[in-house]
Motif scaffolding. Structure first.
Motif, PDB file in Angstrom:
ATOM      1  N   GLY A   6      13.498  27.216 -19.322  1.00  0.00           N
ATOM      2  CA  GLY A   6      13.794  27.980 -20.523  1.00  0.00           C
ATOM      3  C   GLY A   6      13.976  27.031 -21.692  1.00  0.00           C
ATOM      4  O   GLY A   6      13.698  25.838 -21.590  1.00  0.00           O
ATOM      5  N   ALA A   7      14.454  27.551 -22.785  1.00  0.00           N
ATOM      6  CA  ALA A   7      14.641  26.739 -23.988  1.00  0.00           C
ATOM      7  C   ALA A   7      15.615  25.596 -23.693  1.00  0.00           C
ATOM      8  O   ALA A   7      16.801  25.822 -23.457  1.00  0.00           O
ATOM      9  CB  ALA A   7      15.149  27.593 -25.135  1.00  0.00           C
ATOM     10  N   GLY A   8      15.112  24.380 -23.635  1.00  0.00           N
ATOM     11  CA  GLY A   8      15.961  23.216 -23.474  1.00  0.00           C
ATOM     12  C   GLY A   8      16.379  22.857 -22.063  1.00  0.00           C
ATOM     13  O   GLY A   8      17.232  21.995 -21.870  1.00  0.00           O
ATOM     14  N   TYR A   9      15.794  23.490 -21.052  1.00  0.00           N
ATOM     15  CA  TYR A   9      16.170  23.123 -19.685  1.00  0.00           C
ATOM     16  C   TYR A   9      15.035  23.406 -18.706  1.00  0.00           C
ATOM     17  O   TYR A   9      14.135  24.202 -18.979  1.00  0.00           O
ATOM     18  CB  TYR A   9      17.429  23.867 -19.224  1.00  0.00           C
ATOM     19  N   HIS A  16      20.138  22.788 -12.825  1.00  0.00           N
ATOM     20  CA  HIS A  16      19.649  22.783 -14.204  1.00  0.00           C
ATOM     21  C   HIS A  16      19.745  21.388 -14.811  1.00  0.00           C
ATOM     22  O   HIS A  16      20.750  20.701 -14.650  1.00  0.00           O
ATOM     23  CB  HIS A  16      20.474  23.755 -15.058  1.00  0.00           C
ATOM     24  N   TYR A  17      18.679  21.005 -15.522  1.00  0.00           N
ATOM     25  CA  TYR A  17      18.621  19.728 -16.234  1.00  0.00           C
ATOM     26  C   TYR A  17      18.315  20.014 -17.695  1.00  0.00           C
ATOM     27  O   TYR A  17      17.398  20.786 -17.998  1.00  0.00           O
ATOM     28  CB  TYR A  17      17.530  18.820 -15.665  1.00  0.00           C
ATOM     29  N   GLN A  18      19.055  19.382 -18.585  1.00  0.00           N
ATOM     30  CA  GLN A  18      18.833  19.562 -20.013  1.00  0.00           C
ATOM     31  C   GLN A  18      18.335  18.278 -20.662  1.00  0.00           C
ATOM     32  O   GLN A  18      18.439  18.121 -21.871  1.00  0.00           O
ATOM     33  CB  GLN A  18      20.106  20.057 -20.690  1.00  0.00           C
ATOM     34  N   GLN A  19      17.790  17.369 -19.857  1.00  0.00           N
ATOM     35  CA  GLN A  19      17.198  16.140 -20.349  1.00  0.00           C
ATOM     36  C   GLN A  19      15.864  15.969 -19.624  1.00  0.00           C
ATOM     37  O   GLN A  19      15.605  16.647 -18.645  1.00  0.00           O
ATOM     38  CB  GLN A  19      18.125  14.940 -20.086  1.00  0.00           C
ATOM     39  N   PRO A  20      15.022  15.060 -20.119  1.00  0.00           N
ATOM     40  CA  PRO A  20      13.763  14.814 -19.402  1.00  0.00           C
ATOM     41  C   PRO A  20      14.038  14.372 -17.970  1.00  0.00           C
ATOM     42  O   PRO A  20      14.962  13.591 -17.711  1.00  0.00           O
ATOM     43  CB  PRO A  20      13.114  13.686 -20.207  1.00  0.00           C
ATOM     44  N   THR A  87       5.659  22.804 -20.977  1.00  0.00           N
ATOM     45  CA  THR A  87       6.566  22.643 -19.838  1.00  0.00           C
ATOM     46  C   THR A  87       6.494  23.797 -18.836  1.00  0.00           C
ATOM     47  O   THR A  87       6.459  23.548 -17.628  1.00  0.00           O
ATOM     48  CB  THR A  87       8.004  22.396 -20.327  1.00  0.00           C
ATOM     49  N   PRO A  88       6.451  25.069 -19.271  1.00  0.00           N
ATOM     50  CA  PRO A  88       6.307  26.129 -18.266  1.00  0.00           C
ATOM     51  C   PRO A  88       5.054  25.966 -17.407  1.00  0.00           C
ATOM     52  O   PRO A  88       5.096  26.154 -16.187  1.00  0.00           O
ATOM     53  CB  PRO A  88       6.269  27.407 -19.100  1.00  0.00           C
ATOM     54  N   ALA A  89       3.926  25.590 -18.019  1.00  0.00           N
ATOM     55  CA  ALA A  89       2.694  25.384 -17.254  1.00  0.00           C
ATOM     56  C   ALA A  89       2.837  24.202 -16.304  1.00  0.00           C
ATOM     57  O   ALA A  89       2.356  24.253 -15.161  1.00  0.00           O
ATOM     58  CB  ALA A  89       1.515  25.170 -18.198  1.00  0.00           C
TER      59      ALA A  89
END
Length: 97
Positions: A6-9, A16-20, A87-89
């Motif tokens: 999703g947006a930012g993760y 869940h990761y909120q960084q690369p 990113t979703p793809a």
């Protein structure tokens, strides 16, 4: 497996990761120093040389973007294919592969 995004993760196996992140079959790495697509340089791509993947799927955020080939020239020389996708793809493609 990617279990969400999703947006930012992104989520890998429910975490869940909120960084690369660098997702390998046996581990998830959070030591890749990239912070955003515009800031990528050769050092960021050279990180993957030691990992020796056959294919590198690079999620570029909400929209597909392409890096200049000079940045990832060493990957190509090493026989590593690189695919740039939103990113979703990238998450869906990783799960299929």
């Amino acid at each position: 497996m990617f279990t969400g995004h999703g947006a930012g993760y992104v989520a890998v196996n429910g975490h869940h990761y909120q960084q690369p992140v660098v997702v390998l079959p046996e581990e998830v790495r959070t030591d890749w120093t990239a912070t955003d697509f515009a800031g990528l340089d050769t050092m960021h791509f050279d990180y993957f040389l030691a990992l020796k993947p056959e294919v590198l799927l690079l999620g570029t955020g909400a929209k597909q973007q392409f890096a200049h080939p000079n940045l990832y020239r060493e990957l190509i020389r090493a026989g590593i294919s690189i695919e740039f996708m939103d990113t979703p793809a990238a998450c869906r493609t990783y799960n299929i592969l």
